[in-house]
Scaffold this active site. Structure first.
Site, PDB file in Angstrom:
ATOM      1  CG  ASP A  75      -2.001   1.064   1.136  1.00  0.00           C
ATOM      2  OD1 ASP A  75      -3.012   0.796   0.461  1.00  0.00           O
ATOM      3  OD2 ASP A  75      -1.852   2.155   1.717  1.00  0.00           O
TER       4      ASP A  75
ATOM      5  CB  CYS B 158      -2.717   1.209  -3.106  1.00  0.00           C
ATOM      6  SG  CYS B 158      -2.649   2.934  -3.638  1.00  0.00           S
TER       7      CYS B 158
ATOM      8  CB  CYS C  89      -8.810   5.554  -0.866  1.00  0.00           C
ATOM      9  SG  CYS C  89      -7.246   5.778   0.020  1.00  0.00           S
TER      10      CYS C  89
END
Length: 265
Positions: free
Chosen positions: A14, A78, A193
């Protein structure tokens, strides 16, 4: 019986600490594997990057990560990273299995009753052709509003570390998600997100009306489980479950947070 050190780890990647929402779910579904959590905090936030430079950075990082850790699968938790570079990663490293994260537009389109869906994302995810293609493929019958928040990922990073974030600042970021049209109202907001679910309770409290905040973490974890082969007799290994920070220097609050998720920093 399989020895502990024979089962390869799951690598989770991430831009920061948002992927911990996915790690939490993956641990439940893949208890026999160790995890390596990689936070590219030196590059955070990805929304500020030019696409070509970010693509080059992520591919270069993965060349090193795969060589050093030899994981079973890599979970890209991500949206900004995967919508940009997912295809490149699979092409560059064809022997590795990548589990990606994309905005949950398809399930949102299937669940909405009002037909008004908002996607709360980073500016990078909003401008990606990948995101527009998802809308064209799965949500043409809906009115989809794309909301690219410039500040919310940073806010979520601060919030999860225990810092105080003002209600006014959060509301300014999420308010564009709420649309009224012909006596209908937005009823689903896609959290595109992985940082955002950490603030879901704040979002619910500040929302002008109740909506379904769609968190993709469980779906990503289920896909990872499908890709990780079950090894008979495997036990959870002792030599993994640690976090790697590309800055090499996570602060005390971050290290403490990692410990709370069972990771050595």
């Amino acid at each position: 019986m399989t020895q502990k050190n024979e089962s390869k780890p799951v690598l989770m990647f991430d831009s920061g600490i948002g992927g911990l929402t996915v790690l939490r779910e993956a641990r439940v579904l893949i208890p026999e594997r160790g995890f390596i959590y990689v936070a590219d905090d030196a590059g955070f936030p990805y929304g500020d990057w030019e696409e070509a430079a970010l693509r080059e950075r992520i591919i270069s990082l993965f060349a090193k990560l795969l060589d050093e850790y030899d994981p079973e699968v890599c979970v890209i938790s991500c949206n900004t990273a995967f919508t940009l570079v997912g295809a490149d990663l699979r092409e560059t490293f064809p022997k590795m299995t990548f589990v990606g994260t994309v905005p949950a537009i398809k399930p949102a389109a299937e669940r909405t009753r009002s037909g008004l869906v908002s996607v709360l994302a980073t500016p990078g995810t909003v401008k990606r052709a990948y995101t527009r293609d998802l809308i064209q493929s799965f949500a043409t019958q809906c009115h989809v509003r794309l909301v690219g928040s410039q500040n919310l990922a940073r806010m979520a990073e601060a919030y999860i570390r225990g810092e105080t974030i003002s209600d006014e600042a959060v509301l300014a970021e999420i308010e564009p998600c709420f649309v009224e049209k012909d006596d209908r109202k937005t009823d689903i907001v896609v959290l595109a997100c992985t940082h955002y679910p950490f603030m879901a309770n704040v979002f619910r409290r500040l929302a002008p009306w109740p909506v379904d905040w769609l968190d993709p973490a469980e779906a990503i974890a289920r896909q990872a489980r499908r890709k990780v082969p079950l090894v008979e007799g495997a036990e959870h290994p002792d030599n993994f479950d640690f976090a790697v920070f590309t800055s090499g220097n996570p602060d005390f609050a971050t290290r403490r947070l990692m410990q709370g998720f069972g990771l050595r920093a």
